[in-house]
Design a protein around this motif. Structure first.
Motif, short mmCIF file in Angstrom:
data_model
loop_
_atom_site.label_atom_id
_atom_site.label_comp_id
_atom_site.label_asym_id
_atom_site.label_seq_id
_atom_site.Cartn_x
_atom_site.Cartn_y
_atom_site.Cartn_z
N UNK A 178 -9.30 -3.48 -1.15
CA UNK A 178 -8.35 -4.19 -2.14
C UNK A 178 -9.12 -3.80 -3.43
N UNK A 179 -9.65 -2.53 -3.72
CA UNK A 179 -10.41 -2.45 -4.92
C UNK A 179 -9.50 -1.65 -6.03
N UNK A 180 -8.05 -1.41 -5.71
CA UNK A 180 -7.35 -1.09 -6.79
C UNK A 180 -6.13 -1.86 -7.19
N UNK A 181 -5.80 -2.18 -8.46
CA UNK A 181 -4.89 -2.76 -9.13
C UNK A 181 -3.82 -1.81 -9.48
N UNK A 182 -2.61 -2.44 -9.31
CA UNK A 182 -1.10 -1.87 -9.72
C UNK A 182 -0.29 -2.83 -10.38
N UNK A 183 0.34 -2.27 -11.31
CA UNK A 183 1.11 -3.27 -12.18
C UNK A 183 2.73 -2.63 -12.33
N UNK A 216 -2.71 -5.22 -5.20
CA UNK A 216 -3.58 -4.60 -4.82
C UNK A 216 -3.50 -3.75 -3.72
N UNK A 217 -4.32 -2.51 -3.58
CA UNK A 217 -4.32 -1.74 -2.17
C UNK A 217 -5.94 -1.18 -2.18
N UNK A 218 -5.96 -0.55 -1.18
CA UNK A 218 -7.16 -0.13 -0.87
C UNK A 218 -7.94 -0.79 0.38
N UNK A 219 -8.82 -0.03 1.07
CA UNK A 219 -9.39 -0.67 2.33
C UNK A 219 -10.23 -2.13 1.73
N UNK A 245 4.11 -3.27 -2.71
CA UNK A 245 2.99 -3.98 -2.77
C UNK A 245 3.01 -5.11 -2.32
N UNK A 246 2.90 -5.13 -0.89
CA UNK A 246 2.84 -6.63 -0.08
C UNK A 246 1.92 -7.68 -0.52
N UNK A 247 0.56 -7.11 -0.90
CA UNK A 247 -0.12 -8.29 -1.31
C UNK A 247 -0.15 -8.41 -3.10
#
Lengths: 328, 328
Positions: free
Chosen positions: B263-268, B258-261, B139-141
């Motif tokens: 940044x709409x998806x969060x991950x923990x 965050x990921x997605x074109x 998760x680089x960002x």
């Protein structure tokens, strides 16, 4: 000079890889390969070639790492060995029982091509496997537990959709809280399938369908639902679209173990993921391993690897010096 | 043929290593080295040599991996480079700011001796560092958070003991629940020192001591306590012994990203440890890395490494085939 990436297969996972590459400034997407007519495929990145899968060999010297985004059932068992002769590859093969066989096939191919292939990359197999390995190695006397969810299971959703009268469906796998707590306490419980996970189903039925019968068929379906406490909700197509169109997932890996001359001390290791998008997180893991693959092949190594064989520092864009200073 | 282990220094950590070796059937303890008079040292394993630290060079060909169990302040900066010329070594050097310097010194020594040295092994640095690296790479960002505790801080307990009128003391570092929850929610909070951890102190005061003054001195102590919400309890020596003689510790590492074109998806990602015995868990990690050290040196490698440089499979007693089949 950036790491030149190819994407083989453009579904949810392929789009996730495309998106993840943008977060890694040392990489560039060169081409997307599809079995569809390339002229019909619209991708999200300008200036990137869309080519037919049959023409992939022409890109042998233009791509450093090919990321395979097909399915584990029929695509990857064929594609990964084929492509590993031509490219460094990463796949997310996740049929746990068939990993040894897949590994052998891919290893032979990658050695022939003098390439590196990393198989079964993602979060399970993947990040969860790493946690299982590290925690078993450091606590040799103990128990491992893996829980999945809360998240959407594609296979279970598909199984519901095949029932007569079902128009659409989404199934969530949910870890049982009391089981998580029991494991977390270090009590090393023996848990049945039913005690570990429950299943929640959101079903859109046709107007004339017998809902009671559908619910019965779901709850009694062998392997998929019969061994679980299953809840079924009937909702409208609009509600399904509005409330259940995401692909979240996640889960927990625990290791509980004992140390001491008299085994008097307990330890609990817990790793968990809460993911808004299963395919995007999987893609993000894959892209980090693409970097490792590129580096390993550049240093002269070849053959099939898994996440278990790869030193963590190989995944990072940072130098070993930066990692020691900032992260260790 | 078992991996022959030596223990250099026999305090809590040395005893932990001695105990951990019993849980690893491919290892045997050969000798314990001490700066005390060896005839006065009673160890827990029969048939094991107890030798003086000055005689360690005589064991050059009798020990495969020497585990250094001294302290990071003054022992390891001297001992690890010295011993890395003679033996494969593992240490638990944990002064984060001085790791780059220690690495250089040990690397030079290990290359001269053609040995492998792994420094800074344990849980932080160690297992926590691995989690930070893996999760940043995938998760680089995003943001990393590390919390420690609930656990005993030796340095803070010592600082209290130096106050006039204090006979004994134990200090617990405790993560603040609301901070954990805020991080877990994915909201990426900016947290001050005070918001992240609190400190709880159990103090045995002499009969005539001014307890109010002691409490004030603790709470206002710069660096150690002034930046935290600190609670002070005065208890009897018996209570301290009965309720606070353990050395538990633990903590949490989070990565939220965050990921997605868009940044709409969060991950923990969350990793946590709950340890009844800090030194025994640290020892268990060290012993797993002793196996890796032995294997790496056998394959012809030398120099200084950290946990970040070592492939996970090197830690396990299982074969790569078993790992792929059982754990991946």
């Amino acid at each position: 000079m950036k790491i030149r990436i190819g994407i083989f297969g453009y579904g949810n996972l392929g789009r996730g890889v495309e998106s993840a590459i943008r977060q890694n400034p040392d990489m560039e997407l060169v081409a997307v390969f599809t079995r569809r007519d390339p002229s019909t495929l619209k991708i999200n990145t300008e200036g990137v070639i869309v080519a037919h899968a049959d023409d992939v060999a022409e890109y042998k010297d233009k791509i450093d790492v090919m990321i395979l985004c097909g399915g584990s059932a029929t695509d990857l068992p064929v594609q990964t060995p084929q492509l590993a002769q031509l490219f460094n590859v990463v796949d997310s093969f996740d049929t746990h029982a068939k990993i040894p066989e897949h590994f052998e096939n891919v290893d032979n191919a990658a050695r022939m091509g003098e390439k590196i292939a990393v198989i079964s990359v993602g979060w399970d197999p993947g990040m969860f496997s790493l946690t299982r390995l590290y925690s078993q190695a450091v606590l040799p006397e103990g128990e491992n537990y893996t829980f999945w969810g809360k998240g959407v299971s594609q296979g279970h959703s598909d199984a519901i959709r095949r029932i007569d009268g079902v128009l659409d469906a989404k199934q969530y796998t949910i870890p049982v809280d009391s089981a998580l707590e029991a494991v977390r306490s270090g009590s090393c419980p023996n848990l049945t399938t039913r005690e570990k996970h429950q299943r929640e189903c959101f079903v859109v039925a046709s107007e004339d369908a017998d809902k009671a019968l559908i619910e019965k068929q779901i709850k009694e379906m062998p392997n998929y639902f019969a061994d679980y406490d299953t809840t079924v909700h009937f909702i409208s197509a609009e509600e399904l679209k509005r409330d259940h169109s995401g692909i979240p997932h996640g889960g927990f890996v625990f290791r509980t173990g004992k140390t001491g001359f008299n085994k008097e001390n307990n330890h609990v290791i817990e790793y968990s993921l809460k993911l808004d998008s299963n395919p995007e997180f999987t893609s993000s893991v894959i892209v980090a391993y693409a970097r490792a693959v590129y580096r390993m092949n550049n240093s002269g190594d070849c053959g099939c690897k898994t996440v278990l064989d790869i030193a963590p520092s190989m995944l990072s864009i940072k130098t070993p010096e930066e990692l020691r200073k900032e992260l260790l």
